[in-house]
Design an enzyme around this catalytic site. Sequence first.
Site, PDB file in Angstrom:
ATOM      1  N   ASP A 184       0.826  -1.201   0.000  1.00 18.77           N
ATOM      2  CA  ASP A 184       0.000   0.000   0.000  1.00 18.77           C
ATOM      3  C   ASP A 184       0.871   1.266   0.000  1.00 18.77           C
ATOM      4  O   ASP A 184       1.636   1.500   0.926  1.00 18.77           O
ATOM      5  CB  ASP A 184      -0.888  -0.036   1.251  1.00 18.77           C
ATOM      6  CG  ASP A 184      -2.077   0.882   1.138  1.00 18.77           C
ATOM      7  OD1 ASP A 184      -3.093   0.461   0.564  1.00 18.77           O
ATOM      8  OD2 ASP A 184      -1.969   2.031   1.601  1.00 18.77           O
ATOM      9  N   ARG A 213     -10.082   6.985 -14.811  1.00 18.68           N
ATOM     10  CA  ARG A 213     -10.845   6.238 -13.821  1.00 18.68           C
ATOM     11  C   ARG A 213      -9.815   5.880 -12.755  1.00 18.68           C
ATOM     12  O   ARG A 213      -8.751   5.334 -13.057  1.00 18.68           O
ATOM     13  CB  ARG A 213     -11.452   4.994 -14.474  1.00 18.68           C
ATOM     14  CG  ARG A 213     -12.359   4.130 -13.557  1.00 18.68           C
ATOM     15  CD  ARG A 213     -11.597   3.009 -12.923  1.00 18.68           C
ATOM     16  NE  ARG A 213     -12.460   2.018 -12.272  1.00 18.68           N
ATOM     17  CZ  ARG A 213     -12.000   1.088 -11.434  1.00 18.68           C
ATOM     18  NH1 ARG A 213     -10.717   1.012 -11.159  1.00 18.68           N
ATOM     19  NH2 ARG A 213     -12.820   0.219 -10.894  1.00 18.68           N
ATOM     20  N   ASP A 215      -8.751   3.878  -9.407  1.00 17.20           N
ATOM     21  CA  ASP A 215      -9.108   2.657  -8.687  1.00 17.20           C
ATOM     22  C   ASP A 215      -9.096   2.849  -7.167  1.00 17.20           C
ATOM     23  O   ASP A 215      -8.297   3.626  -6.638  1.00 17.20           O
ATOM     24  CB  ASP A 215      -8.096   1.574  -9.092  1.00 17.20           C
ATOM     25  CG  ASP A 215      -8.465   0.206  -8.558  1.00 17.20           C
ATOM     26  OD1 ASP A 215      -9.580  -0.253  -8.868  1.00 17.20           O
ATOM     27  OD2 ASP A 215      -7.649  -0.396  -7.836  1.00 17.20           O
ATOM     28  N   GLU A 239     -13.365   5.281  -8.262  1.00 22.63           N
ATOM     29  CA  GLU A 239     -14.067   4.053  -7.902  1.00 22.63           C
ATOM     30  C   GLU A 239     -14.049   3.850  -6.398  1.00 22.63           C
ATOM     31  O   GLU A 239     -12.991   3.827  -5.782  1.00 22.63           O
ATOM     32  CB  GLU A 239     -13.416   2.833  -8.560  1.00 22.63           C
ATOM     33  CG  GLU A 239     -14.170   1.561  -8.229  1.00 22.63           C
ATOM     34  CD  GLU A 239     -13.348   0.472  -7.575  1.00 22.63           C
ATOM     35  OE1 GLU A 239     -13.841  -0.664  -7.504  1.00 22.63           O
ATOM     36  OE2 GLU A 239     -12.207   0.716  -7.116  1.00 22.63           O
TER      37      GLU A 239
END
Length: 488
Positions: A184, A213, A215, A239
């Site tokens: 991460d 877009r 994620d 998203e």
Amino acid sequence: MHLPLAFCYLLAHITTSLARSPDEWRGRSIYQILTDRFARTDNNLTSPCDVSKNEYCGGTWKGIEQKLEYIYDMGFNAIWISPITKNIPTGYHGYYQTDLYALNENFGTEQDLKDLSDALHERDMYLMVDIVTNHFGSVENDPSVDYSQYYPFDDESYFHPYCEIDYDNQTSAEICWLYSNLPDVRTEDQNVIDAYSTWISQLVANYSIDGLRIDSVKNVNKASMPPFCEAAGVYCLGELSNNDPDYSYPYQQVLNGGGIINYPLYFSFNETFIYNGFSSTEKLAYNIYLDRNNSIDSNFHGTFTENHDNPRIACHNPDMSVAANAIAWTILTDGIPIIYQGQEQHLAGGDDPGSREAMWLAENGSYDNTSQLHNTTAYLNQIRTWTVQHSEGYTHYKNVVLNYSDTQIAIRKDVMRFILTFAGVGQPRGTYTTIGGGFSPNSSVVDVINCKAYTANSAGEVTADVGGGAIVVMMQADFIKGSEMCGY
Ligand SMILES: *[C@@H]1O[C@H](CO)[C@@H](O)[C@H](O)[C@H]1NC(C)=O
Ligand SMILES: *[C@@H]1O[C@H](CO)[C@@H](O)[C@H](O)[C@H]1NC(C)=O
Ligand SMILES: *[C@@H]1O[C@H](CO)[C@@H](O)[C@H](O)[C@H]1NC(C)=O
Ligand SMILES: *[C@@H]1O[C@H](CO)[C@@H](O)[C@H](O)[C@H]1NC(C)=O
Ligand SMILES: *[C@@H]1O[C@H](CO)[C@@H](O)[C@H](O)[C@H]1NC(C)=O
Ligand SMILES: *[C@@H]1O[C@H](CO)[C@@H](O)[C@H](O)[C@H]1NC(C)=O
Ligand SMILES: *[C@@H]1O[C@H](CO)[C@@H](O)[C@H](O)[C@H]1NC(C)=O
Ligand SMILES: *[C@@H]1O[C@H](CO)[C@@H](O)[C@H](O)[C@H]1NC(C)=O
Ligand SMILES: *[C@@H]1O[C@H](CO)[C@@H](O)[C@H](O)[C@H]1NC(C)=O
Ligand SMILES: *[C@@H]1O[C@H](CO)[C@@H](O)[C@H](O)[C@H]1NC(C)=O
């Protein structure tokens, strides 16, 4: 001496004016492509693809370019493709990247991607590219991740230490790992924000990208989103898979006025109309109002009913009229419609990775542009595009729910009234009145799906004939003059 300078200035100017803002996306209609599963360069229609294996099946950017006509003929004027960066060997979907500056060679070369971008722009279609700012991908799980393979984040210090996400805890969702093989990124660090921003602005410029877009936005530090979208200079679509409108819609603010993939609406639509529950139309209607009330602009969200992360509609409900009505809902309701590849072929894959079928293996012949749903999709896009072009208010208008029952919903959107029915093809016929519809009194109104003419009463209401799984889309006859719809 002065020429090159002037030239640079001109280029910079052109680049700026081509950067596509949220406003320029309002009237767009997006076809979502999972690059590895859409089309192969060799167009081999028997090449196998076992979705359960998590392996590359051979789809490419060249393959997409060669099939643009299929997408264009359905009336789409934008595509969204999978992330384009280099991935670990199981990253056929693109979400397991290792190097921001190298392309995923399974999908093609730099030139192939530029060719695709050019081919789209020649047709006045937009290119949306998926990017991942939350994590990188690793073959080995924590603690055996080899950070030196990454670029530009080639050291453990760019990543959070491993922890498992507690989804009830927002901090945990942002700093812990989605899986033990997805390191991460520390997007709260300024050097990381700067590095990502540099990459994003180069990416958008190099490939003339019109929209991003982004994620897993809910797993990324919120404060990093404005600089990323600023660097992009184009429409950002974030998203976040969450059914709570109060949690989800405020993200529009950190996406610099872009939108989110509209999961709250998707979840209530799914519960209401796809699972034969038919008990929660009220919740759907309520969510439509939450959407319009709590968003900066609900028309900037991406509306969808299928994608690569969820079971397809036909997996749970094989009825063809339900599939058609779901496409009508997606294309006509507020927001920017997103139809996922294969939805127009009535594919029926289950939960991820089930819904990632290879398009070339579709049941009734690949890329069949004579299928019922291909035709329905094309016509609905045609209706929407006509309305976008002839009514300035259409893409700003916020849906008004006129009436609903367990299996039907009637909506006004600007000059249009539509009635959707989800009880299946066997559903009995009936009538439905567009109460409070507000057509001009006594005007001629046409249901452009069934080419049926009506006359509004003196209150501007129309009693429409519905049933048998019908879609009804009504507009005044004077509005559709010249559209060639139903011969007008
Ligand atoms: C298509 O792929 C299949 C399976 O890999 C192979 O057997 C076949 O020869 C290929 N067809 C052509 C025309 O290349
Ligand atoms: C289907 O594809 C063929 C070949 O490209 C084309 O001629 C035809 O117009 C297309 N039909 C539709 C409905 O898109
Ligand atoms: C939330 O998660 C963070 C990071 O794991 C942790 O430090 C914090 O204690 C958690 N808060 C609560 C209330 O559990
Ligand atoms: C963009 O193109 C430049 C010039 O070819 C190259 O140096 C840079 O690495 C590219 N960046 C990206 C993100 O593709
Ligand atoms: C759709 O709704 C059904 C019934 O409530 C539920 O079981 C299913 O998990 C939902 N699917 C998604 C993707 O939310
Ligand atoms: C949305 O706003 C309208 C008008 O202000 C209000 O009547 C309605 O109750 C609100 N709905 C929700 C779900 O917040
Ligand atoms: C395939 O074709 C058959 C016969 O025309 C039809 O019944 C079926 O619905 C089609 N399947 C799909 C997925 O379109
Ligand atoms: C849908 O199919 C009908 C009948 O084949 C055809 O006349 C019509 O042009 C098609 N519509 C679109 C938008 O492709
Ligand atoms: C509105 O929907 C209800 C079902 O919820 C139905 O009984 C009624 O007839 C509808 N009203 C009109 C005017 O169509
Ligand atoms: C609509 O028709 C009714 C009945 O024919 C008539 O009384 C009314 O004046 C008309 N309204 C308008 C605005 O033309």
